[in-house]
Scaffold this motif. Structure first.
Motif, short mmCIF file in Angstrom:
data_model
loop_
_atom_site.label_atom_id
_atom_site.label_comp_id
_atom_site.label_asym_id
_atom_site.label_seq_id
_atom_site.Cartn_x
_atom_site.Cartn_y
_atom_site.Cartn_z
N LEU A 33 7.49 -0.78 -53.93
CA LEU A 33 7.88 0.09 -52.83
C LEU A 33 7.81 1.53 -53.32
CD1 LEU A 33 11.14 -1.74 -51.61
CD2 LEU A 33 8.76 -2.37 -51.19
N GLU A 68 8.37 -6.73 -47.37
CA GLU A 68 8.65 -5.84 -46.24
C GLU A 68 10.10 -5.98 -45.79
OE1 GLU A 68 6.91 -4.75 -41.78
OE2 GLU A 68 6.11 -6.47 -42.90
N ALA A 95 12.22 -4.19 -48.17
CA ALA A 95 12.08 -2.74 -48.02
C ALA A 95 12.98 -2.21 -46.92
CB ALA A 95 10.61 -2.39 -47.73
N CYS A 137 8.56 4.56 -46.40
CA CYS A 137 8.31 3.62 -47.48
C CYS A 137 6.94 2.97 -47.34
CB CYS A 137 9.40 2.54 -47.51
SG CYS A 137 9.17 1.29 -48.79
N VAL A 147 4.61 -0.16 -48.88
CA VAL A 147 4.85 -1.45 -49.52
C VAL A 147 3.52 -2.11 -49.86
CG1 VAL A 147 5.96 -3.71 -49.31
CG2 VAL A 147 6.95 -1.72 -48.16
N VAL A 159 8.49 1.92 -42.41
CA VAL A 159 7.92 1.09 -43.45
C VAL A 159 6.51 0.69 -43.04
CG1 VAL A 159 8.09 -1.07 -44.77
CG2 VAL A 159 10.17 0.20 -44.17
#
Length: 842
Positions: free
Chosen positions: A416, A478, A481, A505, A507, A536
């Motif tokens: 991450l 995920e 995260a 973020c 990933v 994310v």
């Protein structure tokens, strides 16, 4: 062998349980001897001789200390054994009793338990020796003087008497020593056997020599005292020599163990070896190192009794001989070595010298161990620092890459990459101290949100990375995260304020490869997250625009600069009211021989990371100034606006380089406009302010590009002396909606109030031109007027003009002859604001 003891009153009462039976047994033996001596009336004349010899042995004593007890070696045991061979048991018992009573009365100490034990033990041992000879059937040599028994018989009797005496003496003496030292009786029986064996052999030798002399000539008995003195002296010298050799050998063995660099091993070896070396009851060493706590270690020679701080150590009494731990030169006092005894002890001269040598060696060993420990501590500290972020104490990039390569070989790994949104606003508004506190809190929350085996690292700035180790499935990355970012949601309290932290973020997951590639993919995903405004984003290969060709662009830069592959095109800037060209913006393209034309966003990051930035900037600036010179020679003296990399404004030599280019092309500094990005002007770096001031001092104008897309403020405009504001094309395109329209109007009003020229970018329709002019925007650029073109084509367009008007690219919006003059500096621009209608010319 005589072994006087020294005790206190409490010990005396306890010892009487052992001494009492010894005294009683000796008394019974004396009474029996008095009863039986009448049977040997003719031998009464021989009684004074052994008595005097027993008494005289006190002056031939060899003192040997075993811990707190002084063991005395005298010929009295040899006299008693020889007397047992020459005289009947009653004479042996009485001569020993009388001689020892007189001997004890001459001593300085008058402790009853001590006197009783010393007399009783010798009487019992003598009685045992005499009766052992009698039991074997041996007739004492002086009972029948007219008969001489074979020498072998006499020697056998001597050995029997020696064994009987030794057994009784050892059993009684070691029982007392076991009680005094608190050691097991069985252990005492085998303690110090090497020293005692030498003494016993000497005793037997004296007794055997006496018997042999008698068989050679009876008159030789009169030289017995001299014989005793000679043999005893030789034995004593031998014992002292052997003790000295053993002491030096034990000292060498002890100091050999000081070669350890572990302080605990050195201290434990010191107290154990010192107990054996100096025959102590206990040894302790207390050190006061320059750094760290004071430490005390205590041992009885077998076990470590205590190791800790002196304050918590159990109390220890007895007689103490201390010595400071200092080097041979008398410096580096690190503490103290203490020898503990149950009774007062005086060390010999040899022992004193050995003690000083031992202490000096121990001092050196402690210093070496302390130096090694400090060196090791510094090495560990440097190792941690090399793998640790100094602000947040998280792992750094180096540690993350090392750990990532390890876990990649063990299973599925997730990476991450987390970037804080708008963190720069915290630093700019509250200061870097507040920003550091935010970063520290974020690091703590991330560390608390991960699981065992995961690793959190800070890459610098406001960017963090997390390695998720041993994932059971890639899809879990995920989910994890989102959970980790949720941990950042609670507001952070800074003094009286609450700061909300938001983050983006990227990933990615893999079960092989390198951590470097995973970080690159996570960075791609993070860029997509920030670009799309998502929280994310998982890496997708289809959206990865990075390829080998792009990565190798950096290798082509030097050749591109040298071969002139960077080409500058120019987009004209016009007066919205008249359509007159008042300036041109330089836009660079890379004519790559293999990949065609590349836009700036494809190669500018590579240039800024490389060492070719200065050469690139010189090449672009030179082409722009050449164009300005050509236009001026053709009768169109319009200035050129050149975008400058933020990194160039961090170079104090940049203004001088610009001045040299202007001079080389014969162009006035007023014909050059430097366009700045808002991120540069907001940096508040002193070097940037110095560079901008140097450029303005040369007469170069400054423009703030893409105004409204960054984090500008009135304070920034007051600090950075710009001459122009450029409205970003995104606001012009959406000018009819509420928010962008408000931005356009407020920017125009702000420019008018500050005396700044406002230029609108991205004008594509006539209605946009009309609306901007009506709002008070004096200038603009866009496809409505012309696209970016080479310098010669722009010159041709200027010559051709519009409707026969050279220098114009669009029809005027009105028929008035009023023209606004473009201000050339901050002072003139404020005059322009005060005098509307003034002519605007380049």
């Amino acid at each position: 062998m005589q072994r006087p003891i020294g005790t206190d009153d409490a010990t005396n009462r306890r010892l009487w349980r052992l001494v009492g039976p010894v005294v009683v047994g000796a008394g019974i033996a004396v009474i029996a001897a008095l009863w039986l001596i009448t049977n040997y009336g003719g031998l009464a004349l021989f009684l004074p001789l052994p008595t005097v010899l027993v008494l005289g042995c006190r002056y031939l004593r060899i003192s040997i200390r075993i811990r707190s007890a002084n063991t005395g070696s005298t010929p009295v045991s040899a006299v008693i054994i020889a007397t047992a061979v020459f005289l009947p048991p009653p004479f042996v018992i009485l001569s020993v009793a009388i001689g020892k009573i007189v001997d004890q009365s001459l001593n300085r100490t008058h402790v009853p338990v001590k006197i009783g034990f010393n007399i009783g033990k010798e009487v019992l041992a003598g009685a045992a020796a005499a009766f052992a000879c009698a039991v074997t059937g041996f007739e004492p040599l002086l009972v029948h003087t007219d008969r001489v028994d074979p020498l072998t018989s006499a020697l056998s009797a001597t050995v029997v008497a020696f064994l009987a005496y030794t057994v009784v003496d050892e059993l009684v003496s070691q029982g007392l020593f076991a009680m005094l030292t608190g050691t097991p009786y069985r252990q005492r029986l085998v303690a110090d056997w090497n020293i005692l064996a030498v003494l016993r052999v000497g005793t037997l030798g004296i007794a055997v020599a006496t018997v042999v002399l008698y068989h050679v000539n009876q008159w030789l008995l009169f030289v017995l005292p001299l014989l005793l003195w000679c043999i005893h002296l030789a034995s004593g010298n031998r014992i002292r020599a052997r003790q000295g050799n053993e002491a030096w050998q034990r000292l060498a063995e002890a100091t050999d163990e000081f070669n350890s660099v572990d302080q605990t091993a050195v201290l434990h070896a010191a107290v154990r070896k010192a107990a054996a070396l100096f025959s102590t009851d206990e040894v302790e060493v207390q050190i006061r190192p320059p750094t760290g706590e004071t430490r005390l270690v205590r041992s009885n020679g077998r076990d470590i009794l205590y190791d800790g701080t002196p304050e918590d150590a159990p109390s220890a009494g007895g007689f103490v001989i201390p010595i400071s731990l200092e080097s041979y030169r008398g410096d580096a006092d690190l503490g103290e070595l203490r020898l503990r005894f149950r009774a007062p002890v005086k060390l010999t001269e040899r022992e004193g010298y050995t003690l000083h040598t031992f202490a000096a060696a121990l001092c050196t060993a402690i210093r070496n161990a302390s130096t090694f420990a400090e060196t090791q501590r510094l090495a560990d500290s440097h190792a941690r620092a090399a793998a640790q972020d100094p602000l947040t104490r998280l792992a750094n990039r180096r540690k993350l890459q090392q750990y990532g390569d390890e876990v990649l070989a063990q299973g599925i790994v997730g990476v991450l990459l987390i970037d804080l949104n708008h963190f720069k606003e915290v630093n700019d508004t509250l200061g870097h101290s507040a920003g550091d506190r935010v970063l520290t809190t974020v690091g703590e929350r991330l560390s608390a949100a991960v699981r065992e085996g995961d690793l959190v690292a800070r890459f610098g700035g406001d960017e963090f990375a997390v390695i998720l180790a041993n994932l059971s499935a890639p899809a879990l990355a995920e989910m994890r995260a989102h959970a980790i970012l949720d941990a950042l949601a609670p507001p952070i309290h800074l003094d009286d304020m609450r700061i909300s932290v938001e983050a983006s973020c990227g990933v990615t997951t893999a079960s092989g490869g390198t951590i470097g590639e995973l970080l690159r993919r996570a960075d791609v995903a993070l860029y997509q997250a920030k670009q799309d405004g998502q929280r994310v984003v998982v890496y997708a290969h289809a959206r990865d625009t990075a390829d080998i060709g792009t990565l190798t662009l950096g290798g082509d830069l030097a050749r591109a600069v040298a071969e002139g592959q960077f080409v500058v095109n120019f987009q004209p800037i016009v007066d919205l009211a008249t359509g007159q060209v008042i300036a041109a913006e330089a836009l660079t393209r890379w004519h790559h021989p293999d990949r065609g034309d590349l836009a700036p966003d494809r190669f500018l990051p590579a240039i800024e990371r490389s060492g070719q930035l200065s050469a690139f900037a010189d090449a672009v600036l030179d082409q722009a100034l050449i164009a300005v010179s050509q236009w001026a020679d053709a009768g169109h003296p319009i200035p050129v606006a050149v975008n400058v990399s933020p990194r160039s404004l961090l170079d104090l030599s940049f203004p001088d380089a610009v001045a040299r280019r202007l001079a080389a092309r014969g162009v006035q500094s007023s014909s050059l406009i430097i366009e700045l990005t808002e991120s540069v002007t907001l940096s508040k770096l002193e070097v940037v302010d110095d560079v901008l001031a140097a450029l303005r001092d040369q007469g170069i104008r400054l423009a703030l590009d893409d105004f409204g897309t960054g984090f500008s403020s009135l304070a920034t405009l007051a600090r950075v002396a710009v001459d122009e504001l450029k409205i970003d094309r995104s606001f012009v395109a959406a000018m009819n909606t509420s928010a962008p329209g408000a931005v356009v109007r407020s920017t125009i009003d702000l420019g008018r109030s500050l005396g700044l020229v406002v230029v609108a970018e991205g004008i594509e329709r006539e209605d946009q031109r009309q609306q901007l002019w009506e709002l008070g925007c004096p200038a603009g650029q866009g496809h409505l007027f012309a696209r970016a073109m080479p310098a010669d084509r722009l010159l041709a367009a200027l010559r051709r003009g519009h409707d026969g008007q050279p220098g114009c690219l669009a029809p005027p919006l009105h028929d008035t002859d009023t023209v606004i003059r473009l201000p050339r500096n901050r002072r003139s621009r404020r005059s322009a604001a005060a005098e509307p209608g003034q002519e605007w010319t380049p």
